[in-house]
Design a protein around this motif. Structure first.
Motif, PDB file in Angstrom:
ATOM      1  N   ILE A  72      -8.655  -8.882  -3.790  1.00 18.55           N
ATOM      2  CA  ILE A  72      -7.529  -8.672  -4.420  1.00 18.55           C
ATOM      3  C   ILE A  72      -7.797  -9.470  -5.790  1.00 18.55           C
ATOM      4  O   ILE A  72      -7.318  -8.946  -6.862  1.00 18.55           O
ATOM      5  CB  ILE A  72      -6.309  -9.316  -3.567  1.00 18.55           C
ATOM      6  N   ALA A  73      -8.320 -10.789  -5.861  1.00 21.36           N
ATOM      7  CA  ALA A  73      -8.278 -11.666  -6.790  1.00 21.36           C
ATOM      8  C   ALA A  73      -9.237 -10.725  -7.905  1.00 21.36           C
ATOM      9  O   ALA A  73      -8.968 -10.788  -9.311  1.00 21.36           O
ATOM     10  CB  ALA A  73      -8.624 -12.850  -6.642  1.00 21.36           C
ATOM     11  N   THR A  74     -10.223 -10.137  -7.519  1.00 18.89           N
ATOM     12  CA  THR A  74     -11.537  -9.569  -8.224  1.00 18.89           C
ATOM     13  C   THR A  74     -10.483  -8.377  -9.133  1.00 18.89           C
ATOM     14  O   THR A  74     -11.070  -8.158 -10.332  1.00 18.89           O
ATOM     15  CB  THR A  74     -12.438  -9.211  -7.223  1.00 18.89           C
ATOM     16  N   LEU A  75      -9.873  -7.566  -8.280  1.00 24.23           N
ATOM     17  CA  LEU A  75      -9.263  -6.607  -9.002  1.00 24.23           C
ATOM     18  C   LEU A  75      -8.127  -6.974 -10.024  1.00 24.23           C
ATOM     19  O   LEU A  75      -8.120  -6.307 -10.921  1.00 24.23           O
ATOM     20  CB  LEU A  75      -8.355  -5.869  -7.856  1.00 24.23           C
ATOM     21  N   CYS A  76      -7.455  -7.989  -9.707  1.00 22.15           N
ATOM     22  CA  CYS A  76      -6.513  -8.638 -10.761  1.00 22.15           C
ATOM     23  C   CYS A  76      -7.361  -8.938 -12.052  1.00 22.15           C
ATOM     24  O   CYS A  76      -6.639  -8.880 -13.170  1.00 22.15           O
ATOM     25  CB  CYS A  76      -5.640  -9.735 -10.241  1.00 22.15           C
ATOM     26  N   THR A  77      -8.583  -9.498 -11.949  1.00 25.04           N
ATOM     27  CA  THR A  77      -9.091 -10.139 -13.297  1.00 25.04           C
ATOM     28  C   THR A  77     -10.323  -8.949 -13.396  1.00 25.04           C
ATOM     29  O   THR A  77     -11.177  -9.429 -14.308  1.00 25.04           O
ATOM     30  CB  THR A  77      -9.791 -11.393 -12.907  1.00 25.04           C
ATOM     31  N   TYR A  78     -10.298  -7.814 -12.949  1.00 21.00           N
ATOM     32  CA  TYR A  78     -11.632  -6.975 -13.162  1.00 21.00           C
ATOM     33  C   TYR A  78     -11.809  -6.515 -14.604  1.00 21.00           C
ATOM     34  O   TYR A  78     -12.926  -6.826 -15.207  1.00 21.00           O
ATOM     35  CB  TYR A  78     -11.297  -5.528 -12.425  1.00 21.00           C
ATOM     36  N   ASN A  79     -10.975  -6.363 -15.436  1.00 23.99           N
ATOM     37  CA  ASN A  79     -10.929  -6.029 -16.675  1.00 23.99           C
ATOM     38  C   ASN A  79     -11.633  -7.173 -17.749  1.00 23.99           C
ATOM     39  O   ASN A  79     -12.049  -6.976 -18.588  1.00 23.99           O
ATOM     40  CB  ASN A  79      -9.928  -5.347 -17.428  1.00 23.99           C
ATOM     41  N   SER A  80     -11.117  -8.383 -17.407  1.00 31.26           N
ATOM     42  CA  SER A  80     -11.445  -9.843 -17.899  1.00 31.26           C
ATOM     43  C   SER A  80     -13.075 -10.010 -18.009  1.00 31.26           C
ATOM     44  O   SER A  80     -13.494 -10.802 -18.553  1.00 31.26           O
ATOM     45  CB  SER A  80     -10.867 -10.886 -17.472  1.00 31.26           C
ATOM     46  N   LEU A  81     -13.604  -9.411 -17.115  1.00 25.09           N
ATOM     47  CA  LEU A  81     -15.221  -9.233 -16.922  1.00 25.09           C
ATOM     48  C   LEU A  81     -16.098  -8.499 -17.752  1.00 25.09           C
ATOM     49  O   LEU A  81     -17.189  -8.440 -17.447  1.00 25.09           O
ATOM     50  CB  LEU A  81     -15.413  -9.155 -15.343  1.00 25.09           C
ATOM     51  N   TYR A  82     -15.215  -7.728 -18.550  1.00 21.58           N
ATOM     52  CA  TYR A  82     -16.111  -6.660 -19.380  1.00 21.58           C
ATOM     53  C   TYR A  82     -16.864  -7.416 -20.381  1.00 21.58           C
ATOM     54  O   TYR A  82     -16.505  -8.542 -20.881  1.00 21.58           O
ATOM     55  CB  TYR A  82     -14.818  -6.032 -20.129  1.00 21.58           C
TER      56      TYR A  82
END
Length: 728
Positions: free
Chosen positions: A718-728
């Motif tokens: 869930i935490a990964t999905l919340c920050t997924y786009n910041s890992l671009y």
């Protein structure tokens, strides 16, 4: 755009020069802008992202958003338009330069083709080869141009979110990156430049004298290239796209962080100061420590029962080493600022003593001596020293191989430990000392550390300390104390910064928002856990949480394996040892597959999310839903969990090194130490869970220990999905 308003809410930090935290942030933005300008190619300065302008805009936005939601909407619209304009400027210039390079390469190709039937080919081909090299150097400049702009874009997006408390990055990347006309992809994926890299590489390779070979770069991509410019270009292109190979993927596990901004020449370590035997001794230390950690896993439950304790006390016995390692990692990391030899010597002595106590516990019939022995083994953990030695004392050209060697030594140690325990099957006494399958791991490791200590004393060479690392304690103390003053008492200095900042905003031609000293201070390593924690963004915290999760799941699987397999399947010590050794042996093949193929087919964040889901599937299938519980179910689910966690570790640490501040790349409280501490704490909690669950009976041990793993894994997804786009 309205969809993101619900997740924004009020700003987390009200921007003001009177706000001490914001004064610190201003200093860091100033320092980054100064470093970025220093590394720009002078003749192309007008085509770089205007970081200075955008930084000033962020300050003004923060003041406007205090007015109300309407101002926030205008901020979003204005900042999005400005980013689009900046990116379009970069992309159009990039396309123009690509066209010029392509035209030059096409003309060189025509010349090369026309010269094929002339008698004085060698002289003309030398000229063409030099022309290709010149084009390659210009291509290298273009690659650095793209990389610098990509870093600037990432930086300003993070600054916007951090200052205003919004999730603008998530919105911007999601709407721009996947659009069919995405210009953002041109910057972050350098679309089209790969073709130019391939053209120069292929033609220079064809111009080499290889009369006996018909191979091209397409037949054998790993064919060694003799021309240095091609090696440099491919390294720059790989860094920009994050494409990787087996060695790169393995090296990611070490979390050797690089500087934020690219430099064409990296000569941090003098080759003459490099000592191969000292590096090899560090890798041997890594190998022996991992053997020491896992050699007791197959027999820990039997040892605990022979001393009158429950079999599940093996969790405490195994975890005692990790408990001590939490403290020793910090101590040895700090000590390695001054020396590498002395920490390794003390580490070997402490490990020798710890293993002797572990072996003697049987004859003393004392569980306490057993635990103290394992605590001593944990206090001797020098993995922080091993990491620091690779980072500080190994030349750049061999650092990748050294990092991969560190991971390989760890993996081999994990496999050899249980395998060695399975071979130590005897029962005899000598000089009133018992030698059996429980005590022999202690005696064997004590002997190994004694031999290693003698070898270390004879062969290790203490490297000279680099002057740039030897920043005066007074200077570091000044930086840290000034930050503390900002956060606790100091409103005077922020007020002064306010006047200076306003003056600088009015002067559009001045770059000097801060002094040179400020720029230098921003590069200093942190000097405390508190200051390190302040550098952790939400993305970094999520990655550390993922690392905690995977280490927790792996420790539950490994440490409880002996008790669970004995209860359900009546496995012998030898069978458990073979199972654990086979798990350990999967590490290297999996890294080969992922590093060579998968990591080049998918983005790191995609592999990260998929690996987390696979770990979750492995955990779910491990539960005892079916009666009777079968060997096939246990082995298959354990294999899925372990392999997925290994894949996850590589991409997790790769992303962590990218999103973590470069100030955590050196010093005592570095990124490697933080990840080690997160993983060690996870192992401690996992081993404690095994022992506590044992009080409810071995029949409930499996499901009770897996339940926290499942909850943590789901939370991390869930935490990964919340920050997924910041890992671009």
């Amino acid at each position: 755009m309205e969809d993101i308003w619900s997740s924004w809410g009020p700003t987390k930090v009200q921007w003001s020069y009177k706000n001490p935290f914001c004064a610190i942030v201003t200093e860091k933005m100033v320092a980054f802008g100064k470093k970025m300008k220093e590394r720009q190619i002078q003749e192309w300065q007008g085509y770089y992202i205007n970081y200075k302008l955008m930084k000033k805009k962020v300050r003004r936005y923060a003041q406007q958003t205090e007015v109300g939601p309407e101002a926030r909407w205008l901020v979003l619209k204005d900042f999005s338009r400005m980013l689009d304009t900046q990116i379009e400027k970069i992309v159009l210039f990039l396309l123009e330069q690509q066209g010029l390079l392509a035209s030059r390469i096409a003309k060189l190709g025509e010349r090369q083709e026309a010269l094929q039937h002339q008698p004085d080919i060698p002289d003309h081909l030398d000229d063409i080869r030099d022309a290709y090299r010149t084009a390659g150097r210009d291509l290298l400049k273009l690659l650095f141009f793209v990389e610098l702009n990509a870093i600037g874009l990432r930086k300003i997006l993070k600054k916007f979110d951090k200052r205003l408390g919004y999730k603008f990055t998530d919105y911007y990347v999601k709407t721009r990156a996947n659009h069919p006309y995405s210009q953002l992809q041109q910057v972050f994926k350098h679309v089209g430049l790969g073709a130019v890299v391939g053209a120069i590489t292929r033609n220079l390779l064809d111009l080499q004298d290889r009369q006996d070979s018909y191979l091209s770069i397409y037949d054998h991509p790993a064919l060694p290239l003799q021309d240095p410019i091609i090696v440099t270009i491919r390294a720059a292109a790989d860094r920009l796209t994050h494409s990787t190979n087996f060695l790169h993927f393995m090296a990611q596990h070490v979390l050797l962080m690089q500087e934020e901004l690219p430099t064409p020449i990296d000569s941090q370590v003098d080759d003459q100061q490099y000592h191969f035997m000292s590096l090899f001794l560090n890798l041997v230390n890594t190998f022996l420590y991992m053997v020491n950690t896992y050699i007791i896993v197959p027999t820990a439950d039997d040892y605990a029962m022979s001393l009158g304790a429950a079999a599940t006390v093996c969790g405490v016995v195994i975890g005692a080493m990790a408990v001590a390692q939490i403290f020793s990692s910090v101590y040895f990391s700090a000590w390695s600022n001054k020396s590498y030899f002395r920490p390794l010597v003390i580490s070997s002595v402490v490990l020798f003593a710890g293993n002797v106590m572990y072996a003697l516990a049987y004859d003393f019939n004392s569980i306490m001596v057993l635990l103290i022995g394992r605590l001593f083994c944990g206090l001797g953990s020098a993995r922080a020293v091993n990491r620091r030695y690779i980072s500080d004392c190994v030349p750049v050209k061999v650092r990748l191989q050294a990092s991969a060697g560190f991971v390989s030594a760890s993996a081999l140690g994990m496999a050899c430990g249980p395998a060695l325990a399975g071979l130590l099957q005897c029962n005899s006494r000598l000089f009133k000392l018992t030698f059996n399958q429980e005590t022999l791991p202690g005696w064997v490791m004590a002997g190994a550390w004694l031999v290693y200590l003698l070898w270390l004393w004879i062969s290790f060479k203490e490297p000279p300390r680099r002057s740039e690392e030897n920043v005066s304690p007074a200077q570091q103390t000044h930086v840290e104390s000034s930050e503390n003053d900002f956060l606790e008492n100091g409103l005077k200095q922020p007020l002064l910064l306010s006047l200076e900042g306003k003056k600088q905003e009015e002067d559009g031609d001045q770059e000097g928002d801060g002094s040179e000293e400020c720029s230098n201070d921003s590069r200093l390593p942190v000097t405390s856990i508190a200051s390190a924690y302040r550098l952790l963004t939400p993305s970094v915290k999520v990655q550390l949480m993922i690392y905690f999760m995977l280490k927790y799941a792996m420790e539950v699987l490994l440490s409880a394996s002996s008790v669970i397999t004995t209860y359900y399947f009546s496995w012998s010590t030898g069978t458990v040892a073979v199972f654990l050794a086979c798990l350990g042996l999967t590490v290297l093949p999996i890294n080969v597959v992922v590093g060579t193929y998968i990591s080049n087919m998918f983005e790191d964040r995609q592999i990260l999310l998929a690996s987390e889901i696979m770990v979750c599937i492995g955990i779910v299938f491990s539960f005892n839903f079916i009666v009777p519980y079968t060997v096939v179910q246990y082995v298959c689910s354990g294999l899925i969990m372990f392999v997925s966690a290994e894949v996850l570790e590589g991409v997790n640490l790769s992303l962590l090194s990218r999103v973590m501040s470069s100030r955590l790349s050196r010093g005592t409280y570095n990124g490697g130490l933080l990840s080690t501490e997160a993983g060690t704490i996870a192992r401690v909690i996992a081993d404690a869970t095994i022992t506590i669950a044992g009080y409810l009976g071995e029949s409930h041990l499996l499901n009770i220990t897996l339940l926290p793993s499942l909850l943590i894994c789901v939370s991390s997804i869930i935490a990964t999905l919340c920050t997924y786009n910041s890992l671009y």
